[in-house]
Write a protein that holds these residues in place. Sequence first.
Motif, mmCIF file in Angstrom:
data_model
loop_
_atom_site.group_PDB
_atom_site.id
_atom_site.type_symbol
_atom_site.label_atom_id
_atom_site.label_comp_id
_atom_site.label_asym_id
_atom_site.label_seq_id
_atom_site.Cartn_x
_atom_site.Cartn_y
_atom_site.Cartn_z
ATOM 1 N N GLU A 168 0.825 -1.267 0.047
ATOM 2 C CA GLU A 168 0.178 -0.160 0.084
ATOM 3 C C GLU A 168 0.972 1.169 0.112
ATOM 4 N N VAL A 169 1.982 1.277 0.926
ATOM 5 C CA VAL A 169 2.883 2.417 0.978
ATOM 6 C C VAL A 169 3.521 2.391 -0.343
ATOM 7 N N CYS A 170 4.019 1.632 -1.023
ATOM 8 C CA CYS A 170 4.843 1.511 -2.145
ATOM 9 C C CYS A 170 4.072 1.959 -3.429
ATOM 10 N N ASP A 171 2.718 1.117 -3.509
ATOM 11 C CA ASP A 171 2.077 1.403 -4.687
ATOM 12 C C ASP A 171 1.543 2.736 -4.805
ATOM 13 N N GLY A 172 1.526 3.183 -3.618
ATOM 14 C CA GLY A 172 0.527 4.795 -3.520
ATOM 15 C C GLY A 172 1.428 5.807 -3.587
ATOM 16 N N TYR A 173 2.987 5.435 -3.803
ATOM 17 C CA TYR A 173 3.986 6.474 -3.700
ATOM 18 C C TYR A 173 3.763 7.398 -2.606
ATOM 19 N N GLN A 174 3.345 6.659 -1.258
ATOM 20 C CA GLN A 174 3.417 7.363 0.031
ATOM 21 C C GLN A 174 4.743 7.743 0.420
ATOM 22 N N ALA A 175 5.933 6.931 0.158
ATOM 23 C CA ALA A 175 7.069 7.317 0.888
ATOM 24 C C ALA A 175 8.092 6.942 -0.275
ATOM 25 N N ASP A 176 9.349 7.458 -0.085
ATOM 26 C CA ASP A 176 10.457 7.071 -1.072
ATOM 27 C C ASP A 176 11.289 6.155 -0.259
ATOM 28 N N LEU A 177 11.372 6.135 1.103
ATOM 29 C CA LEU A 177 11.951 4.918 1.958
ATOM 30 C C LEU A 177 10.853 4.509 3.227
ATOM 31 N N LEU A 178 10.798 3.192 3.153
ATOM 32 C CA LEU A 178 10.078 2.321 4.036
ATOM 33 C C LEU A 178 10.964 1.483 4.848
ATOM 34 N N LEU A 179 10.801 1.888 6.258
ATOM 35 C CA LEU A 179 11.602 1.465 7.225
ATOM 36 C C LEU A 179 10.671 0.519 7.853
ATOM 37 N N THR A 180 11.173 -0.933 8.181
ATOM 38 C CA THR A 180 10.347 -1.571 9.019
ATOM 39 C C THR A 180 11.419 -1.892 10.308
ATOM 40 N N THR A 181 10.535 -1.966 11.314
ATOM 41 C CA THR A 181 11.413 -2.879 12.753
ATOM 42 C C THR A 181 10.720 -3.950 13.440
ATOM 43 N N GLY A 182 11.536 -4.698 13.609
ATOM 44 C CA GLY A 182 11.060 -6.193 14.261
ATOM 45 C C GLY A 182 10.854 -7.251 13.295
ATOM 46 N N GLY A 183 10.733 -8.476 13.804
ATOM 47 C CA GLY A 183 10.502 -9.535 13.012
ATOM 48 C C GLY A 183 11.714 -9.831 11.960
#
Length: 316
Positions: free
Chosen positions: A201-216
């Motif tokens: 959702e974040v990527c396809d909607g061009y909501q951000a240039d960088l998506l950082l995940t934490t955990g898992g």
Amino acid sequence: MLEGIIQAVCTSSGKGTAKEPRIEVLAKTQWGLDGDAHCGTWHRQVSLLSYDKVEAFRQQGAEVSEGAFGENLLVEGIDLATLPLGTIFMAGSVVLELTQIGKECHSGCDIFKKMGTCIMPTQGVFTRVLHGGVLKPGMLLRAYSKMRVFVLCASDKGYAGTRVDESTPAVCKLAEAAGYELVGTSLLGDDRVQLSAKMAEVCDGYQADLLLTTGGTGLSLRDVTPEATLDIAQRQVPGLSELMRSSCMHITDRACLSRSVCATRERTLIVNLPGSPKAAVENLNAILNPLEHGLLMLSGKSKECATLPSAGEQNS
């Protein structure tokens, strides 16, 4: 980040004519505003003009209505012509990318013939549509000239409310200090389907240039963030993951147990960070330098890497 209000949304079916205000218009991805003559697979799909500049022009005695300059969006509160190329505009689900500032006026419009001047050639800006949706007057328009970052935390206990998420604020603080613009955060459980859906959702909607995940990212059977990332990834960037692990080995040899992956989807780079606030910051710090260049390449703002010197330069 700057904020403005869309005062008018205008279109016209013919080029070189004034545009008419509409109640709402559909912006189509990589095309433009539905029904407008300037639609097409080029870089000037949607034009914007600052409402404040139009008001100042009216005070000079010009009787101009919304759309009279040929602008699609009339925006109050942002001096559009001062923004750098590559600026991202977001309004609802619509995402626009600034591609040109000003234009040459070849023959002189009706406004120029009457007033002896026109503001569109110097104050108008042009954009392409990265993600579509509905535009209407009254909508908030945000302008981002910095790289945008979204932080997604994967934690069963955090999602259940039995543990405070400390990694997200720690990562946000570092990212903002490094010059990134925070556009959102999210907290989900360690659910592979939900995590991958949110990333897409974040990527396809061009909501951000960088998506950082934490955990898992560890060896627990509930650690599924790398798998969720790969489920929706289009290209892997293994060097970033390797750099994070190798750089953190001198801190703790447990860094070798991290299964973090880095990958791209559309124009967004996804980076998996550990769930520990300390480890998340250490891992992100390790890649900040190459991360900047990678994002510029991915966004199209930097098109070439370093090249070899010419023969003349080598001999000088």
